[in-house]
Design a protein around this motif. Structure first.
Motif, mmCIF file in Angstrom:
data_model
loop_
_atom_site.group_PDB
_atom_site.id
_atom_site.type_symbol
_atom_site.label_atom_id
_atom_site.label_comp_id
_atom_site.label_asym_id
_atom_site.label_seq_id
_atom_site.Cartn_x
_atom_site.Cartn_y
_atom_site.Cartn_z
ATOM 1 N N GLU A 18 -0.864 -3.795 -9.619
ATOM 2 C CA GLU A 18 -0.802 -3.028 -8.627
ATOM 3 C C GLU A 18 -1.933 -3.153 -7.656
ATOM 4 N N ARG A 22 -1.712 -4.551 -3.766
ATOM 5 C CA ARG A 22 -2.080 -3.719 -2.569
ATOM 6 C C ARG A 22 -3.247 -4.424 -1.706
ATOM 7 N N GLU A 27 3.024 -3.123 -0.426
ATOM 8 C CA GLU A 27 3.262 -1.796 -1.123
ATOM 9 C C GLU A 27 3.811 -1.864 -2.423
#
Length: 131
Positions: A18, A22, A27
């Motif tokens: 993640e 990012r 997203e």
């Protein structure tokens, strides 16, 4: 900003990827249970530009998720990358036969390499003529 779904039950892996995605300008939506992807996709929210799907999930196999996605006319165009610790040729062939856009073995593709592969797949999709 493109939305990526990460279907992964390992919280450490999810958070690591993640953060990397990012930083790469995406997203991210973490989905820790494979069945949840169908709930997410049935809502009125933004559709993902790509789904990164682990194969070995506790509730439903990633192969089952892939099969369902590719059989649904409304979802079949979403690129799906199967992402796993299973390094066998048979698993990779099965994933591709079910419609996976790629098959990445986690030990062979670290976060930066996985991000680069996703960038490549999405760039090819954007460059492809509309069907």
């Amino acid at each position: 900003m493109s939305l990526i779904y990460i279907i992964e039950d390992d919280e450490f892996m999810s958070r690591l990827y993640e953060r990397m995605f990012r930083e790469g300008g995406y997203e991210i939506k973490i989905i820790p249970e494979a069945n949840e992807v169908f709930v997410e996709l049935s809502g009125a929210g933004e559709r993902p530009a790509l789904i990164l799907c682990d194969i070995m999930m506790p509730d439903v196999s990633g192969f089952d998720v892939l099969k369902h996605l590719k059989q649904d006319p409304a979802l079949k165009d979403i690129p799906v990358v199967m992402w796993t610790n299973l390094g066998g040729k048979e698993e990779a062939e099965k994933a591709r036969a079910l419609g996976a856009d790629d098959y990445l073995v986690k030990s062979d593709y670290g976060p930066k390499e996985t991000l680069a592969k996703v960038d490549q797949i999405l760039a090819a999709k954007r460059a492809a003529p509309a069907a």
